[in-house]
Design a protein around this motif. Sequence first.
Motif, PDB file in Angstrom:
ATOM      1  N   PHE A 188       4.978  14.961   7.265  1.00 35.92           N
ATOM      2  CA  PHE A 188       3.673  14.335   7.449  1.00 35.92           C
ATOM      3  C   PHE A 188       2.484  15.268   7.213  1.00 35.92           C
ATOM      4  O   PHE A 188       1.352  14.801   7.098  1.00 35.92           O
ATOM      5  N   GLY A 189       2.717  16.572   7.162  1.00 39.05           N
ATOM      6  CA  GLY A 189       1.628  17.506   6.929  1.00 39.05           C
ATOM      7  C   GLY A 189       1.308  18.317   8.171  1.00 39.05           C
ATOM      8  O   GLY A 189       1.471  17.847   9.306  1.00 39.05           O
ATOM      9  N   GLU A 190       0.821  19.528   7.937  1.00 42.53           N
ATOM     10  CA  GLU A 190       0.531  20.454   9.036  1.00 42.53           C
ATOM     11  C   GLU A 190      -0.429  19.862  10.055  1.00 42.53           C
ATOM     12  O   GLU A 190      -0.240  19.990  11.267  1.00 42.53           O
ATOM     13  N   ASP A 191      -1.493  19.202   9.583  1.00 41.35           N
ATOM     14  CA  ASP A 191      -2.541  18.737  10.489  1.00 41.35           C
ATOM     15  C   ASP A 191      -2.168  17.450  11.215  1.00 41.35           C
ATOM     16  O   ASP A 191      -2.937  16.968  12.045  1.00 41.35           O
ATOM     17  N   GLN A 192      -0.994  16.887  10.950  1.00 39.95           N
ATOM     18  CA  GLN A 192      -0.578  15.653  11.613  1.00 39.95           C
ATOM     19  C   GLN A 192       0.388  15.902  12.773  1.00 39.95           C
ATOM     20  O   GLN A 192       0.799  14.957  13.441  1.00 39.95           O
ATOM     21  N   VAL A 193       0.730  17.147  13.008  1.00 37.16           N
ATOM     22  CA  VAL A 193       1.701  17.490  14.052  1.00 37.16           C
ATOM     23  C   VAL A 193       1.036  18.411  15.067  1.00 37.16           C
ATOM     24  O   VAL A 193       0.462  19.442  14.698  1.00 37.16           O
ATOM     25  N   ALA A 194       1.095  18.027  16.340  1.00 34.09           N
ATOM     26  CA  ALA A 194       0.503  18.822  17.415  1.00 34.09           C
ATOM     27  C   ALA A 194       1.593  19.218  18.397  1.00 34.09           C
ATOM     28  O   ALA A 194       2.423  18.390  18.795  1.00 34.09           O
ATOM     29  N   GLU A 195       1.594  20.473  18.798  1.00 27.55           N
ATOM     30  CA  GLU A 195       2.567  20.976  19.769  1.00 27.55           C
ATOM     31  C   GLU A 195       1.869  21.308  21.075  1.00 27.55           C
ATOM     32  O   GLU A 195       0.779  21.869  21.098  1.00 27.55           O
ATOM     33  N   ALA A 196       2.505  20.914  22.179  1.00 22.36           N
ATOM     34  CA  ALA A 196       2.075  21.317  23.507  1.00 22.36           C
ATOM     35  C   ALA A 196       3.339  21.665  24.282  1.00 22.36           C
ATOM     36  O   ALA A 196       4.449  21.548  23.758  1.00 22.36           O
ATOM     37  N   LYS A 197       3.178  22.094  25.495  1.00 16.21           N
ATOM     38  CA  LYS A 197       4.340  22.455  26.301  1.00 16.21           C
ATOM     39  C   LYS A 197       5.254  21.240  26.462  1.00 16.21           C
ATOM     40  O   LYS A 197       4.834  20.202  26.958  1.00 16.21           O
ATOM     41  N   ASP A 198       6.486  21.365  26.018  1.00 18.03           N
ATOM     42  CA  ASP A 198       7.508  20.325  26.164  1.00 18.03           C
ATOM     43  C   ASP A 198       7.188  19.036  25.420  1.00 18.03           C
ATOM     44  O   ASP A 198       7.723  17.971  25.760  1.00 18.03           O
ATOM     45  N   ARG A 199       6.317  19.109  24.384  1.00 20.28           N
ATOM     46  CA  ARG A 199       5.946  17.874  23.681  1.00 20.28           C
ATOM     47  C   ARG A 199       5.541  18.193  22.247  1.00 20.28           C
ATOM     48  O   ARG A 199       4.864  19.199  21.981  1.00 20.28           O
ATOM     49  N   VAL A 200       5.927  17.323  21.309  1.00 21.83           N
ATOM     50  CA  VAL A 200       5.448  17.361  19.930  1.00 21.83           C
ATOM     51  C   VAL A 200       4.966  15.959  19.579  1.00 21.83           C
ATOM     52  O   VAL A 200       5.692  14.975  19.779  1.00 21.83           O
ATOM     53  N   THR A 201       3.747  15.863  19.079  1.00 20.59           N
ATOM     54  CA  THR A 201       3.146  14.582  18.719  1.00 20.59           C
ATOM     55  C   THR A 201       2.929  14.538  17.217  1.00 20.59           C
ATOM     56  O   THR A 201       2.382  15.480  16.636  1.00 20.59           O
ATOM     57  N   VAL A 202       3.355  13.433  16.596  1.00 21.11           N
ATOM     58  CA  VAL A 202       3.261  13.281  15.144  1.00 21.11           C
ATOM     59  C   VAL A 202       2.414  12.049  14.835  1.00 21.11           C
ATOM     60  O   VAL A 202       2.751  10.937  15.259  1.00 21.11           O
ATOM     61  N   ALA A 203       1.318  12.246  14.113  1.00 16.07           N
ATOM     62  CA  ALA A 203       0.502  11.125  13.637  1.00 16.07           C
ATOM     63  C   ALA A 203       1.106  10.627  12.332  1.00 16.07           C
ATOM     64  O   ALA A 203       1.218  11.379  11.361  1.00 16.07           O
ATOM     65  N   THR A 204       1.513   9.355  12.298  1.00 17.28           N
ATOM     66  CA  THR A 204       2.241   8.825  11.145  1.00 17.28           C
ATOM     67  C   THR A 204       1.349   8.111  10.146  1.00 17.28           C
ATOM     68  O   THR A 204       1.828   7.657   9.110  1.00 17.28           O
ATOM     69  N   GLY A 205       0.065   7.968  10.447  1.00 13.34           N
ATOM     70  CA  GLY A 205      -0.840   7.228   9.575  1.00 13.34           C
ATOM     71  C   GLY A 205      -1.658   6.243  10.371  1.00 13.34           C
ATOM     72  O   GLY A 205      -2.884   6.202  10.265  1.00 13.34           O
ATOM     73  N   ARG A 206      -0.996   5.416  11.216  1.00 11.89           N
ATOM     74  CA  ARG A 206      -1.737   4.503  12.093  1.00 11.89           C
ATOM     75  C   ARG A 206      -1.061   4.378  13.461  1.00 11.89           C
ATOM     76  O   ARG A 206      -1.515   3.624  14.308  1.00 11.89           O
ATOM     77  N   ASN A 207       0.029   5.105  13.669  1.00  7.98           N
ATOM     78  CA  ASN A 207       0.728   5.111  14.954  1.00  7.98           C
ATOM     79  C   ASN A 207       1.153   6.550  15.252  1.00  7.98           C
ATOM     80  O   ASN A 207       0.979   7.439  14.422  1.00  7.98           O
ATOM     81  N   VAL A 208       1.736   6.746  16.426  1.00  7.17           N
ATOM     82  CA  VAL A 208       2.099   8.093  16.862  1.00  7.17           C
ATOM     83  C   VAL A 208       3.557   8.119  17.300  1.00  7.17           C
ATOM     84  O   VAL A 208       4.045   7.180  17.940  1.00  7.17           O
ATOM     85  N   LEU A 209       4.250   9.201  16.952  1.00  3.14           N
ATOM     86  CA  LEU A 209       5.553   9.517  17.524  1.00  3.14           C
ATOM     87  C   LEU A 209       5.343  10.634  18.540  1.00  3.14           C
ATOM     88  O   LEU A 209       4.745  11.661  18.213  1.00  3.14           O
ATOM     89  N   SER A 210       5.827  10.453  19.750  1.00  2.96           N
ATOM     90  CA  SER A 210       5.680  11.464  20.791  1.00  2.96           C
ATOM     91  C   SER A 210       7.063  11.874  21.283  1.00  2.96           C
ATOM     92  O   SER A 210       7.765  11.088  21.924  1.00  2.96           O
ATOM     93  N   PHE A 211       7.471  13.108  20.940  1.00  3.70           N
ATOM     94  CA  PHE A 211       8.762  13.655  21.356  1.00  3.70           C
ATOM     95  C   PHE A 211       8.542  14.508  22.605  1.00  3.70           C
ATOM     96  O   PHE A 211       7.749  15.455  22.583  1.00  3.70           O
ATOM     97  N   THR A 212       9.269  14.192  23.681  1.00  2.00           N
ATOM     98  CA  THR A 212       9.038  14.831  24.971  1.00  2.00           C
ATOM     99  C   THR A 212      10.368  15.149  25.632  1.00  2.00           C
ATOM    100  O   THR A 212      11.338  14.404  25.461  1.00  2.00           O
ATOM    101  N   THR A 213      10.407  16.239  26.395  1.00  4.30           N
ATOM    102  CA  THR A 213      11.608  16.490  27.185  1.00  4.30           C
ATOM    103  C   THR A 213      11.696  15.439  28.293  1.00  4.30           C
ATOM    104  O   THR A 213      10.685  14.879  28.727  1.00  4.30           O
TER     105      THR A 213
END
Length: 283
Positions: A188-213
Amino acid sequence: MHNGIAGIDHIIVGVRDLEAARRRWTRLGFTATPRGRHIGQGTANYCIMFARDYLELLGFVERDEYGHRLETFLAQREGAMSVAFAPEGDAAATGAALAGLGLHPSAPRALGRALELPEGDAIPRFSLLNLPPEETPALDCFICGHLTPELVRRPDWLSHPNGVTGIKAVHLLDEHPAALAPAYRRLFGEDQVAEAKDRVTVATGRNVLSFTTPAAFHAAYPGIAIAAGFPSPGIVALELRVASRRQTASYLRQAQIAVDELSDGRLAVAAAEATGTPLIFAE
């Protein structure tokens, strides 16, 4: 970065009893389309259509020797199982864009289903392609191009008494979200992925994928129960957009559905009400 993906097209919710699932989601305030039977397969669906995306309730109506993926999923649980992304144009063009990023999409393949309308069956048709699992880690997904979109988006199917207007986010559990970030930056591109503690958020274009422990999800959403033995990775909750939080809360309470109010004002409904997947409603 151009990957040819426009966001989420739909989310597949695997169910063991298709008619019971339709009744349950109708009680939640969703308008379901007529039933669709997949041509040459033993599966059928009811779809909950929004203006740009939708939910697909998918189950078996007869034995299907090719339905191993759904069969395996349902042997463990019901609930949200897969994400289908929308191509910006046609699936073949998206495949070319993905290949241009060094990814490995499959060739497009055809799918049709018989939509059982009162005036006779209509045949919506689709073009699908996949990426290898290692290129979309922790996410069961594919790309779905609509060849006959006019057949699946009738105006009366887009209005829902609970006020839901579309998909906002997909919440997924994974034990090591940070390890997923490189693959999603590539997709999706560098600027579409955000990392925080125990979480990665991906902007897909008009929705979000949120991966969490699991621990971080529980801390963020203490009122949303996770079933014992919930498989990780997996989709743990769906977040839906609503036109009016007040309208949604009023509808659900009148339908005698228990609603949990989260600390930020969003509403949540337990997995038992929605065939295995908690729903979060956000204005």
